[in-house]
Write an enzyme that holds these catalytic residues in place. Structure first.
Site, PDB file in Angstrom:
ATOM      1  N   GLY A  60      71.697 -29.484  -8.418  1.00  0.00           N
ATOM      2  CA  GLY A  60      70.598 -28.414  -8.024  1.00  0.00           C
ATOM      3  C   GLY A  60      69.354 -28.807  -9.020  1.00  0.00           C
ATOM      4  O   GLY A  60      69.353 -29.634  -9.825  1.00  0.00           O
ATOM      5  N   GLN A  65      61.555 -26.683 -14.002  1.00  0.00           N
ATOM      6  CA  GLN A  65      61.982 -27.752 -14.387  1.00  0.00           C
ATOM      7  C   GLN A  65      61.069 -29.152 -13.999  1.00  0.00           C
ATOM      8  O   GLN A  65      61.038 -30.038 -14.879  1.00  0.00           O
ATOM      9  CB  GLN A  65      63.454 -28.390 -14.070  1.00  0.00           C
ATOM     10  CG  GLN A  65      64.530 -27.490 -14.224  1.00  0.00           C
ATOM     11  CD  GLN A  65      65.907 -28.039 -14.045  1.00  0.00           C
ATOM     12  OE1 GLN A  65      66.262 -27.538 -12.863  1.00  0.00           O
ATOM     13  NE2 GLN A  65      66.621 -28.563 -14.850  1.00  0.00           N
ATOM     14  N   CYS A 110      72.438 -29.359 -17.888  1.00  0.00           N
ATOM     15  CA  CYS A 110      71.314 -29.233 -17.296  1.00  0.00           C
ATOM     16  C   CYS A 110      70.394 -30.536 -17.524  1.00  0.00           C
ATOM     17  O   CYS A 110      70.339 -31.235 -18.571  1.00  0.00           O
ATOM     18  CB  CYS A 110      70.628 -28.208 -18.307  1.00  0.00           C
ATOM     19  SG  CYS A 110      68.972 -27.763 -17.273  1.00  0.00           S
ATOM     20  N   LEU A 111      69.740 -30.981 -16.291  1.00  0.00           N
ATOM     21  CA  LEU A 111      68.735 -31.961 -16.452  1.00  0.00           C
ATOM     22  C   LEU A 111      67.565 -31.899 -17.211  1.00  0.00           C
ATOM     23  O   LEU A 111      67.077 -33.139 -17.801  1.00  0.00           O
ATOM     24  CB  LEU A 111      68.029 -32.178 -14.933  1.00  0.00           C
ATOM     25  CG  LEU A 111      69.247 -32.711 -13.973  1.00  0.00           C
ATOM     26  CD1 LEU A 111      68.452 -32.554 -12.514  1.00  0.00           C
ATOM     27  CD2 LEU A 111      69.900 -33.956 -14.218  1.00  0.00           C
ATOM     28  N   HIS A 153      72.833 -20.653 -11.938  1.00  0.00           N
ATOM     29  CA  HIS A 153      72.180 -21.738 -12.872  1.00  0.00           C
ATOM     30  C   HIS A 153      71.018 -21.974 -12.616  1.00  0.00           C
ATOM     31  O   HIS A 153      69.814 -21.614 -13.336  1.00  0.00           O
ATOM     32  CB  HIS A 153      72.924 -23.046 -12.860  1.00  0.00           C
ATOM     33  CG  HIS A 153      72.234 -24.031 -13.797  1.00  0.00           C
ATOM     34  ND1 HIS A 153      72.915 -24.592 -14.777  1.00  0.00           N
ATOM     35  CD2 HIS A 153      71.224 -24.730 -13.675  1.00  0.00           C
ATOM     36  CE1 HIS A 153      72.389 -25.503 -15.771  1.00  0.00           C
ATOM     37  NE2 HIS A 153      71.110 -25.435 -14.810  1.00  0.00           N
ATOM     38  N   GLU A 154      70.438 -22.159 -11.210  1.00  0.00           N
ATOM     39  CA  GLU A 154      69.097 -22.321 -10.964  1.00  0.00           C
ATOM     40  C   GLU A 154      68.267 -21.101 -10.848  1.00  0.00           C
ATOM     41  O   GLU A 154      67.134 -21.221 -11.391  1.00  0.00           O
ATOM     42  CB  GLU A 154      68.960 -22.715  -9.353  1.00  0.00           C
ATOM     43  CG  GLU A 154      70.103 -24.181  -9.235  1.00  0.00           C
ATOM     44  CD  GLU A 154      69.849 -25.147 -10.217  1.00  0.00           C
ATOM     45  OE1 GLU A 154      70.536 -25.875 -10.325  1.00  0.00           O
ATOM     46  OE2 GLU A 154      68.726 -25.228 -11.074  1.00  0.00           O
ATOM     47  N   HIS A 157      67.074 -20.378 -14.019  1.00  0.00           N
ATOM     48  CA  HIS A 157      65.721 -21.017 -14.533  1.00  0.00           C
ATOM     49  C   HIS A 157      64.574 -20.327 -14.188  1.00  0.00           C
ATOM     50  O   HIS A 157      63.499 -20.535 -15.017  1.00  0.00           O
ATOM     51  CB  HIS A 157      66.005 -22.496 -13.793  1.00  0.00           C
ATOM     52  CG  HIS A 157      66.452 -23.420 -14.564  1.00  0.00           C
ATOM     53  ND1 HIS A 157      66.415 -23.985 -15.862  1.00  0.00           N
ATOM     54  CD2 HIS A 157      67.662 -24.470 -14.153  1.00  0.00           C
ATOM     55  CE1 HIS A 157      67.167 -24.913 -16.166  1.00  0.00           C
ATOM     56  NE2 HIS A 157      68.017 -25.083 -15.465  1.00  0.00           N
TER      57      HIS A 157
HETATM   58  O1  LIG Z   1      69.096 -26.833 -13.042  1.00  0.00           O
HETATM   59  C1  LIG Z   1      69.729 -27.845 -12.430  1.00  0.00           C
HETATM   60  N1  LIG Z   1      70.416 -28.736 -13.309  1.00  0.00           N
HETATM   61  O2  LIG Z   1      69.601 -28.742 -14.479  1.00  0.00           O
HETATM   62  C2  LIG Z   1      71.239 -29.646 -12.916  1.00  0.00           C
HETATM   63  C3  LIG Z   1      72.635 -29.283 -13.223  1.00  0.00           C
HETATM   64  C4  LIG Z   1      72.892 -28.117 -12.729  1.00  0.00           C
HETATM   65  C5  LIG Z   1      74.316 -27.473 -12.881  1.00  0.00           C
HETATM   66  C6  LIG Z   1      75.365 -28.012 -13.806  1.00  0.00           C
HETATM   67  C7  LIG Z   1      76.265 -27.545 -13.849  1.00  0.00           C
HETATM   68  C8  LIG Z   1      76.678 -26.215 -13.508  1.00  0.00           C
HETATM   69  C9  LIG Z   1      75.839 -25.577 -12.601  1.00  0.00           C
HETATM   70  C10 LIG Z   1      74.539 -26.238 -12.371  1.00  0.00           C
HETATM   71 NI    NI Z   2      69.414 -26.819 -15.196  1.00  0.00          NI
END
Ligand SMILES: OCN(O)CCCc1ccccc1
Ligand code: NI
Length: 183
Positions: A60, A65, A110-111, A153-154, A157
């Site tokens: 996601g 971001q 998270c990215l 999670h998104e 953000h």
């Molecule tokens: O915001 C998106 N992101 O940073 C990428 C990883 C997204 C994510 C990773 C683990 C569990 C839920 C969501």
């Molecule tokens: Ni994230």
């Protein structure tokens, strides 16, 4: 196309600022940005492209971001039955959720966070989300499992919340009440 160079990292103010509602109907610019976000998430899951462009795999992405403080998210993830949830959404909103909670036993990443931060991230097990898709259609989604986790999670953000904010500071792997670990 978006690359890791476009993704701001922890400490950048955009990650802690509540994002603004997108004025609908969305401008061509906002549609372009949202389409590029979904393209990035898909590309990041393609081994050849991820290798070629140095993309960290992600399921996601949220507009803050990429330093765009607008309520826009892209999700591209399969659930445990192999159903694909691929969405590019404006103004997503959790309108209801279960009492029961869920978490990924391996924690989250998270990215925008370059280091691993271990610990359980408690989430709602099931959520109902309304949003407007990139084509301007209003949608309502009832989510559970990994898709529900990713959407939370998104949407976090968009509210300036990072996954590790939810981790128990005293004991990162403390048992979570009414929660089941996702297999
Ligand atoms: O915001 C998106 N992101 O940073 C990428 C990883 C997204 C994510 C990773 C683990 C569990 C839920 C969501
Ligand atoms: Ni994230």
């Amino acid at each position: 196309m978006l690359t890791m160079d476009d993704i701001v990292r922890d400490g950048h103010p955009s990650l802690r600022k509540p994002a603004d509602e997108v004025i609908l109907p969305a401008s061509d610019e906002d549609k372009e940005i949202l389409n590029k976000m979904l393209e990035f998430v898909k590309n990041s899951q393609n081994p050849e492209l991820a290798e070629k462009f140095g993309l960290r795999p992600g399921i996601g992405l949220a507009a803050p971001q990429i330093n765009v403080s607008k309520r826009m998210i892209a999700v591209h993830v399969h659930d445990d039955k192999g159903n694909l949830y691929s969405y590019a959404l404006f103004n997503p909103k959790i309108i209801s959720h279960s009492i029961e909670r869920a978490y990924l036993p391996g924690g989250e990443g998270c990215l925008s966070v370059d280091e691993q931060i271990p610990g359980y991230v408690p989430r709602y097990a099931r959520i109902t989300v309304t949003a407007t898709n990139v084509d301007g259609e209003k949608i309502k989604l009832r989510l559970k499992g990994l898709p529900a986790i990713v959407f939370q999670h998104e949407i976090d953000h968009l509210n300036g919340v990072m996954f590790y904010d939810h981790i128990n500071k005293e004991d990162p792997f403390a048992e979570i009440q009414d929660a089941n670990p996702l297999s």
